[in-house]
Each structure stands twice: as C-alpha cells, then as structure tokens.
Design a protein around this motif. Structure first.
Motif, PDB file in Angstrom:
ATOM      1  N   LEU A  27       0.810  -1.218   0.000  1.00 31.07           N
ATOM      2  CA  LEU A  27       0.000   0.000   0.000  1.00 31.07           C
ATOM      3  C   LEU A  27       0.849   1.276   0.000  1.00 31.07           C
ATOM      4  CD1 LEU A  27      -2.746  -1.180   2.503  1.00 31.07           C
ATOM      5  CD2 LEU A  27      -2.992  -0.901   0.017  1.00 31.07           C
ATOM      6  N   GLY A  28       2.154   1.126   0.025  1.00 31.28           N
ATOM      7  CA  GLY A  28       3.029   2.296  -0.011  1.00 31.28           C
ATOM      8  C   GLY A  28       3.079   3.074   1.288  1.00 31.28           C
ATOM      9  N   LEU A 129      -4.727   6.089   8.413  1.00 28.62           N
ATOM     10  CA  LEU A 129      -3.877   7.104   7.789  1.00 28.62           C
ATOM     11  C   LEU A 129      -4.547   7.748   6.578  1.00 28.62           C
ATOM     12  CD1 LEU A 129      -0.470   5.221   7.962  1.00 28.62           C
ATOM     13  CD2 LEU A 129      -1.209   7.130   9.409  1.00 28.62           C
ATOM     14  N   ALA A 130      -5.365   6.991   5.872  1.00 29.79           N
ATOM     15  CA  ALA A 130      -6.012   7.485   4.653  1.00 29.79           C
ATOM     16  C   ALA A 130      -7.059   8.556   4.931  1.00 29.79           C
ATOM     17  CB  ALA A 130      -6.639   6.329   3.873  1.00 29.79           C
ATOM     18  N   THR A 131      -7.458   8.733   6.175  1.00 32.35           N
ATOM     19  CA  THR A 131      -8.417   9.805   6.480  1.00 32.35           C
ATOM     20  C   THR A 131      -7.821  11.176   6.190  1.00 32.35           C
ATOM     21  OG1 THR A 131      -7.778   9.917   8.819  1.00 32.35           O
ATOM     22  CG2 THR A 131      -9.615   8.440   8.242  1.00 32.35           C
ATOM     23  N   LEU A 136      -3.156   7.642  -0.513  1.00 33.19           N
ATOM     24  CA  LEU A 136      -3.283   6.348   0.164  1.00 33.19           C
ATOM     25  C   LEU A 136      -4.708   5.826   0.035  1.00 33.19           C
ATOM     26  CD1 LEU A 136      -2.248   4.001   1.853  1.00 33.19           C
ATOM     27  CD2 LEU A 136      -2.514   5.451   3.896  1.00 33.19           C
ATOM     28  N   LEU A 137      -5.687   6.697   0.173  1.00 38.47           N
ATOM     29  CA  LEU A 137      -7.081   6.288  -0.008  1.00 38.47           C
ATOM     30  C   LEU A 137      -7.283   5.702  -1.403  1.00 38.47           C
ATOM     31  CD1 LEU A 137      -9.973   6.096   1.045  1.00 38.47           C
ATOM     32  CD2 LEU A 137     -10.317   8.458   0.282  1.00 38.47           C
ATOM     33  N   ALA A 142      -7.965   0.884  -4.871  1.00 37.47           N
ATOM     34  CA  ALA A 142      -7.435   0.007  -5.924  1.00 37.47           C
ATOM     35  C   ALA A 142      -7.233  -1.410  -5.384  1.00 37.47           C
ATOM     36  CB  ALA A 142      -6.120   0.560  -6.463  1.00 37.47           C
ATOM     37  N   TYR A 143      -6.778  -1.540  -4.155  1.00 35.59           N
ATOM     38  CA  TYR A 143      -6.598  -2.860  -3.538  1.00 35.59           C
ATOM     39  C   TYR A 143      -7.955  -3.556  -3.392  1.00 35.59           C
ATOM     40  CZ  TYR A 143      -5.620  -6.497  -0.166  1.00 35.59           C
ATOM     41  OH  TYR A 143      -5.538  -7.716   0.465  1.00 35.59           O
ATOM     42  N   THR A 144      -8.969  -2.815  -2.994  1.00 34.95           N
ATOM     43  CA  THR A 144     -10.315  -3.385  -2.872  1.00 34.95           C
ATOM     44  C   THR A 144     -10.810  -3.875  -4.231  1.00 34.95           C
ATOM     45  OG1 THR A 144     -10.814  -1.970  -0.981  1.00 34.95           O
ATOM     46  CG2 THR A 144     -12.699  -2.875  -2.173  1.00 34.95           C
TER      47      THR A 144
END
Length: 170
Positions: A27-28, A129-131, A136-137, A142-144
C-alpha cells in the motif's frame, strides 16, 4: 519517515507480523519494525512507546501472545491508535491473547483484529492514515478492486470448469 510502528515481543511472531509489513509495503505506507518485550525489558519498551510520537509514528501495530500486554501497554503510553494482533499459541490457540487485548480498561482502547491477522492490521492502519491522505485512499480503493477482480475470476473459473475440475487445480 515511518508512519506505522510494528512491534512484537519475540521473533516467533515474525511470521504474522511480516504479513503486516508486506501489506504496508504493497500500500506504499512507511513503517518501522522492532522486537521489544514489555516484560523482559520494560525500560526499553517504555522508551519506544514514549518516543513513538516524536519519531512521527501515527499508528502502532502490536502483536502479542498469551498474556498479550504489549498492545495495551502501547495504548497506555502512545496517544494515537494502537492495533493489537493476538498471536496463536500452542496452549490456547490465541484465545487467551484475544481476550487480553480486547478487554482493555476504559480510556485505553486497542483496536483488535483476528488471531494472527497481520494483513488486516496493516489495512486498518492504512485506513486510519487514509483519512488525511488522498493518495493512500486511492491505493486502498485500488486494492479493494483488485480483491473483487480476484474473486470474480475464481467464480468464472468455477462456472467454466465445474467444481470437481476446479478442485483438481487447487
């Protein structure tokens, strides 16, 4: 700079905790990983948890088995989110650690994932963290989508082959 701290009480936890590290890399998300025993070296543990905020950590992922004090002690000292991973053990299969981590006293919350749930701990840390991180969000979305495509591909393969042939290929 590391945003997530990954801590474990023993290198025997590395198999599970490496799944958290691998997912954060996918996820970087920057992270640091260390082995610290809250029981065997409380002074070293205390310094780690006390200095984590100054080092730029935003979330700590703490894995622990049996008495599972590491996540709760991190949460008692570190003012930001702590995610606990209960580790399976030869005696009680991780249920002891699960109970220990989820039964924190009021005011000392520890988010808890499944027993040996390293990857989900990393995903939860990334979501926290993506909030405040749009890039990152986007990677989480993309992962989902990647997971969705994987499941759909398996469903298509099952439909095409039938379950007996599908099972032979597993």
């Amino acid at each position: 700079m590391a945003k997530v701290g990954i801590v474990m009480g023993s290198d025997s936890d590395m198999k599970v905790m490496s799944k958290a590290a691998d997912m954060l890399e996918k996820l970087g998300v920057d992270y640091e990983m260390t082995i610290i025993s809250a029981h065997r070296e409380p002074d070293v543990f205390y310094e780690y948890a006390k200095s984590a905020e100054e080092k730029g950590l935003k979330v700590i992922i703490a894995g622990a088995g049996m008495a599972a004090h590491l996540p709760g002690m991190c949460a008692a000292i570190f003012p930001m989110p702590v995610i606990g991973i209960p580790m399976s053990s030869k005696n009680l299969d991780g249920v002891d650690a699960l109970y220990s981590i989820v039964q924190m006293p009021p005011g000392i919350p520890v988010a808890t994932v499944a027993i040996d749930g390293g990857a989900n701990a990393a995903i939860l840390a990334a979501r926290i963290l993506a909030t405040s991180d749009e890039a990152l969000l986007g990677r989480l979305k993309a992962y989902t989508e990647e997971m969705k495509q994987t499941v759909q591909g398996k469903a298509e393969k099952l439909e095409k082959l039938g379950y007996k042939e599908y099972m032979k290929q597993m």
